[in-house]
Design a protein around this motif. Structure first.
Motif: not given
Length: 469
Positions: A37, A59, A63, A67, A213, A245, A248
């Motif tokens: 990031s 966002f 993830p 992610s 991500l 996370v 963002y």
């Protein structure tokens, strides 16, 4: 080159290098933060592409789809193989050294392409104050000088890079905390729910989410430099996931909720304008400075991963011995020089081309990682896994399906030019490995496997015979 199969693991990494200071959990968290990031700089395009609601949902949901599975697989495989080389060793153990080499080539190249971006972005933030950096010879000199200065930092040691990442991370996150507090009286929750499905640029939206991500697996190439990796690596990935996370989501929540929506204004650097509206010129200057320094953090973290990956490949006999040489600071000197040269050669590419080409190569590498993860679960269920994702073989397969579908979408959205360039790069790797084998056979180059690394094949058989989990 060695054709042994690498499976399972008994010992921690290279005892030969115990005299070099290992990386502890706090620097490791921030190295992962910068691999993935670096802060919310560059997420503005999601609002321009899809509006506030889809940007915020992206966002939160992305993830979960991408992610978390990638971070979990990195935690399991990184503790199963806690050595430099990371995902190269995973793929080698499951699919053989030829495909392990292809994985190494594609991931190293995508990392170097990614790193070519950061000196350019850093200068883009400075050119408003120093107009001479806009182009021409002064810009070329500045790119070279910046690359050399940051490369020297990598040469001086991974612990220095780790603590620099901590300092830069704190400096990059703090202005958004301040902006959030200043924005509280201005927040209007109704602004968060604006959506227009007829006006969505899906290509820009998905590429921006994907780029911001991914790269959770990059830290695996430093596993041999981590203090007690079996415990430290999974914890660091967990804390970094939360940090990324929130890093963002909260600024997007503040920016979209406190300012009336004008989607065309949401381009790179718009957070600095929001900061000026909410807090004044001092807050804008802080965010611009944080953004510029964040690029430095991302550069040194990425170069660490790229160079230690080459060292790990050499220690496994996949690259010539000179890649395994360490400086007196314990850093991979040849890997750093190769990575810096790649950055300088690629720094002429445009931002959009860099992101698209890097995403394309990265996707190929991730598909091989997912195959390796599932195959090792199926073929060697009893191999030692200090951290194991609490799902069976079916769960492991199901976990890989959503990110694989997402990879297919990202690949399909690539332009023809990016596809051609990326496929040419892949073909170079397919030819390069047999050429290196030939060079070894002719004794033009020396290859050897480090005696400090365990023989994974026999280590695995020891596990299965004793039934050890």
């Amino acid at each position: 080159m060695r054709n042994a199969e690498y499976v399972g693991l008994e010992d921690d990494a290279s005892p030969k290098y115990d005299n070099f200071k290992k990386v502890s959990i706090i620097p490791l968290v921030f190295l992962i933060f910068y691999e993935v990031s670096g802060g919310p700089f560059g997420v503005e395009d999601t609002v321009q592409a899809a509006g506030p609601l889809l940007a915020l949902l992206g966002f939160l949901l992305f993830p979960v789809i991408w992610s978390i599975p990638e971070a979990l697989i990195t935690a399991e495989m990184g503790t199963m193989f806690p050595e430099n080389g990371g995902y190269v060793v995973w793929v080698s153990s499951a699919l053989g050294p030829y495909w392990g080499f292809q994985q190494g080539w594609m991931k190293w190249l995508s990392g170097v392409i990614d790193n070519a971006l950061y000196p350019v972005l850093f200068l883009d933030y400075l050119k408003s104050a120093i107009p001479g950096l806009e182009g021409g010879l002064p810009r070329i000199i500045a790119v070279l000088a910046l690359t050399l200065a940051l490369t020297y930092m990598n040469y001086r040691g991974l612990t220095i890079v780790g603590w620099v990442a901590v300092l830069l991370g704190v400096f990059s996150i703090l202005p958004f905390v301040v902006m959030g507090l200043v924005a509280i009286p201005e927040l209007e929750p109704s602004r968060w729910f604006v959506i227009d499905l007829h006006n969505v640029n899906w290509g820009l939206y998905l590429n921006t989410l994907f780029w911001n991500l991914n790269y959770w697996d990059s830290i695996s190439t430093l596993a041999g430099e981590v203090e007690n990796p079996n415990k430290t690596l999974p914890k660091a990935l967990f804390y970094a996931l939360i940090l990324v996370v929130l890093g963002y989501f909260v600024p997007l929540l503040v920016g979209t909720g406190a300012i009336p929506l004008d989607r065309e204004m949401w381009v790179d650097g718009y957070f600095a304008d929001i900061a000026k509206i909410l807090g004044g010129i001092w807050l804008r200057s802080w965010i611009q400075g944080a953004s510029a320094l964040s690029n430095m953090g991302m550069f040194v973290a990425e170069m660490s991963s790229d160079s230690f990956q080459l060292l790990g490949m050499a220690e496994r006999g996949m690259l010539p011995d000179f890649f395994a040489k360490r400086s007196r600071y314990g850093t991979p000197l040849t890997g750093i020089l190769f990575s810096a040269s790649g950055v300088i050669l690629l720094s002429w590419l445009s931002f959009q081309e860099i992101v698209a080409a890097e995403n394309f190569l990265y996707c190929f590498g991730m598909i091989m990682e997912f195959i390796a993860f599932v195959k090792l679960r199926m073929r060697y269920p009893a191999a030692s896994r200090p951290y194991m994702i609490p799902v069976g073989t079916t769960g492991a397969i199901l976990m890989c399906i959503p990110p694989t579908l997402l990879i297919c979408v990202v690949l399909a959205l690539a332009s023809f030019k990016v596809m051609v360039i990326s496929l040419l790069a892949v073909m170079i790797g397919l030819v390069m490995q047999p050429c290196l084998l030939y060079a070894e056979k002719k004794r033009w180059l020396r290859f050897s496997m480090s005696s400090d690394l365990p023989d994974f094949h026999s280590a695995y058989h020891g596990d299965t015979e004793s039934g050890k989990q």
